[in-house]
Design an enzyme around this catalytic site. Structure first.
Site, PDB file in Angstrom:
ATOM      1  N   HIS A 155       0.831  -1.205   0.000  1.00 49.48           N
ATOM      2  CA  HIS A 155       0.000   0.000   0.000  1.00 49.48           C
ATOM      3  C   HIS A 155       0.875   1.268   0.000  1.00 49.48           C
ATOM      4  O   HIS A 155       0.720   2.144  -0.855  1.00 49.48           O
ATOM      5  CB  HIS A 155      -0.899  -0.039   1.248  1.00 49.48           C
ATOM      6  N   GLU A 156       1.802   1.340   0.942  1.00 50.51           N
ATOM      7  CA  GLU A 156       2.649   2.541   1.043  1.00 50.51           C
ATOM      8  C   GLU A 156       3.547   2.669  -0.186  1.00 50.51           C
ATOM      9  O   GLU A 156       3.838   3.778  -0.642  1.00 50.51           O
ATOM     10  CB  GLU A 156       3.498   2.514   2.324  1.00 50.51           C
TER      11      GLU A 156
ATOM     12  N   HIS B  30       1.725   4.523  -2.809  1.00 51.08           N
ATOM     13  CA  HIS B  30       1.819   5.981  -2.654  1.00 51.08           C
ATOM     14  C   HIS B  30       3.187   6.486  -3.110  1.00 51.08           C
ATOM     15  O   HIS B  30       3.296   7.485  -3.814  1.00 51.08           O
ATOM     16  CB  HIS B  30       1.642   6.380  -1.183  1.00 51.08           C
TER      17      HIS B  30
ATOM     18  N   HIS C 211       3.658   6.407  -6.829  1.00 52.76           N
ATOM     19  CA  HIS C 211       2.827   7.491  -7.380  1.00 52.76           C
ATOM     20  C   HIS C 211       3.586   8.823  -7.259  1.00 52.76           C
ATOM     21  O   HIS C 211       3.676   9.612  -8.198  1.00 52.76           O
ATOM     22  CB  HIS C 211       1.509   7.524  -6.598  1.00 52.76           C
TER      23      HIS C 211
HETATM   24 ZN   LIG Z   1      -2.991   5.211   1.939  1.00 58.04          ZN
END
Ligand SMILES: [Zn+2]
Length: 637
Positions: free
Chosen positions: A422-423, A426, A429
């Protein structure tokens, strides 16, 4: 969690994470039980490379002093942007550069302060960086109003004549599109003055929640007395022992219920503040006023609620499955919705195995993505293990002038591997956007942020399910995935529906009291969970526990992001022609367009029911798989 480099967002994101991700609270709780190492005992390769930002504190001091001198220089630009295209461009460039440098000064201190919260010197540096940021934002508070005051025709002709200025078109558009809602200077001054008053309900609620509420102690599963707290709530609800779940729920929700009239008056105050703002600026509704901030069309919100409602039979089926499997004769209560369908089957991971698993699972994203991520692991983006004094939870940080940084507290559970994916979503991105966009568009809206992170989670989930053969372990994982989707899509949509309902009530002049809020909340719970759900009168007070209702239409973004990510992951998984490139294009776009347009370019139309249906389809697929494994194990007829 997405850690925005801009300081004002902290309180919101930090609280959002605590509320939305039970796994994080769980990790924090587990930390106490295992032996926690000192930072000096950890191999360097498992720590983040803060020396890449500033080689040491001395280098930081030097940059701090240099940036501090920029504050009066920026203030001196006041009343000059309207002097012409050249001057405007000069001011914009100077501001971008100073913003980025201040963020860098701040990010360094936030990382070293979080890696060991016991180090006073790091906390002091962070406090100084915050003060610098506040002084800077005060010294440049004239900036946006002065830009907005320039007539669009003039700006437009300046942009045409100067190509460097043209690249700010989207930035100006975003500023100017809200011009019609900006009032006269005197009226704006009055609204700003009223802000002190209208923020009181939120402040008072936080004090009630975090300082004044007292929770009882209960016996935990081992028979030991344990003090209840909001942060340990989900650990208790995860218990296989129903008595523990029930007593924890009654203890926590009961404490809020004891203050239900105060909580209702505060929530009413917050809603009235939204109405005041809506009327002052002549928006048609509170919802419209809030969504206008991110330029999100109202259809997106209504479409989410409508499509999820059409699919509620899936959630009813899930509540019924829990009733049957957990042998809940009197029905599934609110406190029965969280625990795994099978206990003691959690797989364990080393960090290396976690990294390998993620790398293999994300292969569908292609070589560019994978090589960027591999480089990230090698250049120490991640601070891996919990150590004494380290901040709990997880986030992605960094800024335009630094590499991405990930704070992790890796214990070896699947949820830790999923959190890392998940991290990483980010951080990748951020990497792509910073590489491909100028500073002004290098950041991204929260509406898009959680798409990038959740897409990784879903790809990992699909890979793990396809490669887990042990049926009991598979059942455990399926149960975790279902629960995460229930919590993110159904629950947040339910909260969004409640939020919309109470604002509509208040807009029509209907009173918001503990009773009327309870009736509204209870009706929505019963509708969402169906006939196998047993509603307790106490649950009518659950709204009082949720700080997000003070955020003015915020939580729907959790649900929309998850659905957009399901849609993208499913198309990339199927190998749809061009789907991957469209998604990578989205990751490279930062905030160069409005969130809805960026997602459209990634082939996701959030105004249509399609992506929401894809989220629902993924949930149905997990339910089907869960029932099949249970039959295989003889747990279901
Ligand atoms: Zn998040």
């Amino acid at each position: 969690m997405f850690r925005h480099p801009i300081w004002q967002d902290w309180k919101r994101t930090a609280m959002a994470v605590l509320m939305s991700l039970p796994s994080i609270a769980l990790a924090a709780g587990e930390e106490k039980e295992k032996k926690v190492l000192e930072r000096s005992d950890i191999e360097k390769k498992y720590t983040w490379a803060t020396e890449g930002i500033f080689s040491d504190d001395k280098a930081w001091e030097a940059e701090y002093a240099a940036v501090e001198k920029k504050v009066p220089e920026m203030a001196a630009f006041k009343r000059t942007p309207m002097n012409g295209a050249d001057q405007l461009l000069k001011v914009l460039k100077a501001k971008d550069e100073t913003d980025a440098r201040i963020e860098k000064v701040y990010v360094y201190t936030s990382l070293i302060a979080d890696q060991d919260t016991r180090v006073g010197a790091a906390q002091a540096m962070k406090a100084r960086a915050q003060t610098l940021a506040v002084n800077y934002s005060q010294a440049t508070s004239w900036f946006q109003p002065e830009l907005t005051a320039i007539p669009f025709e003039k700006l437009d002709s300046w942009m045409r004549e100067k190509s460097d200025l043209e690249s700010y078109r989207q930035y100006f558009d975003n500023l100017l599109r809200r011009k019609k809602y900006i009032l006269s200077p005197r009226e704006e001054e009055l609204l700003a003055m009223a802000g002190e008053v209208t923020s009181t309900p939120d402040n008072a609620y936080n004090l009630l929640k975090n300082a004044d509420l007292k929770f009882p102690s209960i016996k935990d599963a081992d028979g030991k007395m344990a003090e209840l707290s909001d942060s340990a709530f989900y650990i208790m609800l995860d218990s296989a022992d129903r008595r523990v779940r029930k007593e924890a729920y009654e203890g926590i929700v009961g404490a809020y219920a004891a203050h239900r009239n105060t909580a209702a008056a505060l929530l009413n105050g917050a809603v009235q503040a939204h109405i005041f703002n809506m009327k002052a600026r002549s928006y048609p509704s509170c919802l419209a006023a809030s969504l206008d901030g991110g330029n999100i069309p109202i259809e997106v919100y209504n479409n989410l609620i409508k499509t999820v409602n059409e699919n509620l039979p899936l959630l009813h089926r899930y509540a019924d499955l829990r009733k049957r499997v957990l042998a809940l004769q009197d029905g599934t209560h609110d406190y029965d919705l969280y625990c795994p369908l099978i206990a003691g089957q959690a797989p364990e991971y080393t960090y290396e195995k976690g990294v390998d698993t993620i790398t293999t699972a994300l292969k569908p994203l292609g070589d560019d993505y994978l090589s960027g991520m591999k480089k990230g692991f090698e250049s120490r983006w991640v601070d891996v293990y919990p150590t004494k004094g380290k901040r709990s939870g997880a986030y992605s940080s960094g800024t335009f002038l630094t590499q991405p940084y990930i704070l992790l507290n890796f214990h070896g559970a699947y949820s830790d591997v999923s959190t890392l994916a998940h991290e990483m979503g980010h951080s990748m991105h951020s990497l792509f956007s910073r590489k491909n966009q100028p500073y002004v568009y290098s950041d991204y809206d929260i509406f898009c942020a959680e798409v990038a992170s959740t897409c990784n989670e879903i790809l990992l989930q699909n890979y793990i399910l396809a490669n887990t053969t042990d049926p009991k372990q598979k059942l455990y994982l399926l149960s975790e995935f279902l629960e995460s989707m229930r919590g993110t899509i159904f629950r947040q949509t339910m909260f969004s529906e409640f939020e919309q309902r109470i604002h509509e009530m208040a807009e029509k002049g209907e009173p918001l009291t503990a009773d009327s809020l309870g009736v509204a909340y209870g009706a929505i719970m019963k509708k969402y969970y169906g006939s196998s759900y047993k509603h307790d009168a106490l649950t009518d007070n659950y709204w009082a526990r949720i700080p997000h209702f003070y955020y003015n239409f915020y939580v729907y973004k959790y649900a929309t992001s998850y659905c957009a990510a399901s849609n993208i992951a499913s198309r990339i998984g199927k190998g749809e022609q061009g789907a991957r490139d469209a998604y990578l294009g989205f990751l490279k776009s930062g905030s160069s367009k409005y969130p809805i347009d960026l997602l459209k370019a990634a082939r996701v139309d959030m105004t249509s029911p399609e992506p929401i249906r894809d989220g629902m389809k993924l949930f149905k697929d997990l339910l089907d798989q869960t029932e099949a494994v249970m039959k295989e194990l003889g747990m279901l007829q």
